[in-house]
Design a protein around this motif. Structure first.
Motif, PDB file in Angstrom:
ATOM      1  N   ARG A  44       0.813  -1.214   0.000  1.00 11.74           N
ATOM      2  CA  ARG A  44       0.000   0.000   0.000  1.00 11.74           C
ATOM      3  C   ARG A  44       0.849   1.268   0.000  1.00 11.74           C
ATOM      4  NH1 ARG A  44      -3.945  -3.249   2.795  1.00 11.74           N
ATOM      5  NH2 ARG A  44      -2.883  -3.043   4.806  1.00 11.74           N
ATOM      6  N   LYS A  45       2.125   1.134   0.322  1.00 14.69           N
ATOM      7  CA  LYS A  45       3.030   2.280   0.305  1.00 14.69           C
ATOM      8  C   LYS A  45       3.868   2.318  -0.971  1.00 14.69           C
ATOM      9  CE  LYS A  45       3.511   2.431   5.348  1.00 14.69           C
ATOM     10  NZ  LYS A  45       4.469   2.334   6.481  1.00 14.69           N
ATOM     11  N   CYS A  46       3.484   1.515  -1.961  1.00 18.00           N
ATOM     12  CA  CYS A  46       4.285   1.402  -3.187  1.00 18.00           C
ATOM     13  C   CYS A  46       3.560   1.943  -4.408  1.00 18.00           C
ATOM     14  CB  CYS A  46       4.654  -0.065  -3.447  1.00 18.00           C
ATOM     15  SG  CYS A  46       5.757  -0.795  -2.228  1.00 18.00           S
ATOM     16  N   LEU A  47       4.354   2.324  -5.389  1.00 17.16           N
ATOM     17  CA  LEU A  47       3.869   2.680  -6.719  1.00 17.16           C
ATOM     18  C   LEU A  47       4.674   1.881  -7.734  1.00 17.16           C
ATOM     19  CD1 LEU A  47       3.709   6.590  -6.430  1.00 17.16           C
ATOM     20  CD2 LEU A  47       1.769   5.021  -6.395  1.00 17.16           C
ATOM     21  N   VAL A  48       4.100   1.698  -8.910  1.00 21.16           N
ATOM     22  CA  VAL A  48       4.833   1.091 -10.017  1.00 21.16           C
ATOM     23  C   VAL A  48       5.054   2.179 -11.065  1.00 21.16           C
ATOM     24  CG1 VAL A  48       4.875  -0.704 -11.771  1.00 21.16           C
ATOM     25  CG2 VAL A  48       3.767  -1.145  -9.581  1.00 21.16           C
ATOM     26  N   ALA A  49       6.302   2.357 -11.455  1.00 27.11           N
ATOM     27  CA  ALA A  49       6.661   3.394 -12.421  1.00 27.11           C
ATOM     28  C   ALA A  49       7.080   2.766 -13.743  1.00 27.11           C
ATOM     29  CB  ALA A  49       7.796   4.259 -11.879  1.00 27.11           C
ATOM     30  N   ARG A  50       6.689   3.420 -14.819  1.00 23.82           N
ATOM     31  CA  ARG A  50       7.116   2.991 -16.145  1.00 23.82           C
ATOM     32  C   ARG A  50       7.561   4.212 -16.935  1.00 23.82           C
ATOM     33  NH1 ARG A  50       3.451   0.530 -21.142  1.00 23.82           N
ATOM     34  NH2 ARG A  50       5.159   0.428 -22.660  1.00 23.82           N
ATOM     35  N   ASP A  95       4.588  10.786   1.681  1.00 23.91           N
ATOM     36  CA  ASP A  95       5.525  10.956   0.570  1.00 23.91           C
ATOM     37  C   ASP A  95       4.936  10.395  -0.725  1.00 23.91           C
ATOM     38  OD1 ASP A  95       7.450  12.212   2.128  1.00 23.91           O
ATOM     39  OD2 ASP A  95       8.422  10.324   2.668  1.00 23.91           O
ATOM     40  N   LYS A  96       4.304   9.243  -0.618  1.00 24.44           N
ATOM     41  CA  LYS A  96       3.677   8.627  -1.790  1.00 24.44           C
ATOM     42  C   LYS A  96       2.587   9.525  -2.354  1.00 24.44           C
ATOM     43  CE  LYS A  96       0.473   4.920  -2.954  1.00 24.44           C
ATOM     44  NZ  LYS A  96      -0.269   3.744  -2.460  1.00 24.44           N
ATOM     45  N   ASN A  97       1.729  10.043  -1.493  1.00 21.61           N
ATOM     46  CA  ASN A  97       0.644  10.906  -1.948  1.00 21.61           C
ATOM     47  C   ASN A  97       1.173  12.197  -2.579  1.00 21.61           C
ATOM     48  OD1 ASN A  97      -1.247   9.070  -1.016  1.00 21.61           O
ATOM     49  ND2 ASN A  97      -1.459  10.054   0.975  1.00 21.61           N
TER      50      ASN A  97
END
Length: 205
Positions: A44-50, A95-97
């Motif tokens: 839930r604290k992660c993002l996936v970047a491309r 930080d994620k938000n």
């Protein structure tokens, strides 16, 4: 049946047999829900970047550049998970938000698409087709540079996220600015006609 047709039929049969699931493969591994709680919280604290580039980017440069650019309070961990794809793990949801709200982000003149990390979705199934952009509506009359009209124009492109207007609902400047979630898999129109009373304008973006 000719020899050639018979041969093709045999080849197709062999291919189909090779696709059958074996008794060993059909067995299921059942994971207790409690064993997933800790990893689910981290996800839930992660993002996936491309990075939307046809050429492979410098992984080290990307990780170093974005870590500085995002100005997080706590350290960010970036992991290479495939061709121009990275898992971005934050230690604080704040930080994620902040990173999500600051989109879109560039790297080496290429767009960096970010998606929420869903722990129940495989990496190959994550879609990178939607990204928010600030869209400028030019050639707008002052009477049309309002929150309500901006929202009407914005929904013709995508989902309106933010209107750059003041407390009175007006955005009088050289252009009306709207942040919109855009489908980047489709070409963006050059503009549209706007009818205001008996006046007709072609606004562009």
């Amino acid at each position: 049946m000719s020899e050639e047709v018979r041969r093709m039929d045999n080849e197709i049969t062999k291919l189909c047999e090779g696709c059958k699931i074996t008794d060993e493969e059909i067995q299921e591994v059942v994971v207790a829900e409690g064993n997933m709680l800790m990893s689910a919280e981290r996800v839930r604290k992660c993002l996936v970047a491309r990075i939307m580039s046809d050429k492979e980017v410098n992984k080290g440069a990307f990780c170093a550049t974005m870590s500085k650019l995002w100005h997080a309070e706590r350290q960010i961990f970036l992991r290479d998970i495939g061709w121009n794809r990275f898992l971005v793990e934050f230690q604080k949801k704040k930080d994620k938000n902040s990173v999500l709200q600051g989109r879109p982000w560039p790297f080496d003149k290429f767009l960096v698409c970010l998606q929420e990390c869903d722990g129940n979705v495989a990496l190959r199934d994550i879609q990178f087709s939607m990204e928010p952009f600030w869209i400028q509506f030019h050639n707008m009359p002052f009477v049309g540079m309002t929150r309500k009209i901006g929202e009407q124009l914005g929904v013709t492109i995508g989902r309106v996220l933010v209107m750059d207007t003041n407390e009175s609902g007006t955005g009088w400047r050289k252009f009306l600015r709207v942040k919109i979630l855009v489908d980047i898999s489709k070409p963006l129109a050059r503009g549209r006609f706007l009818n205001l009373g008996d006046k007709r304008f072609f606004y562009y973006y």
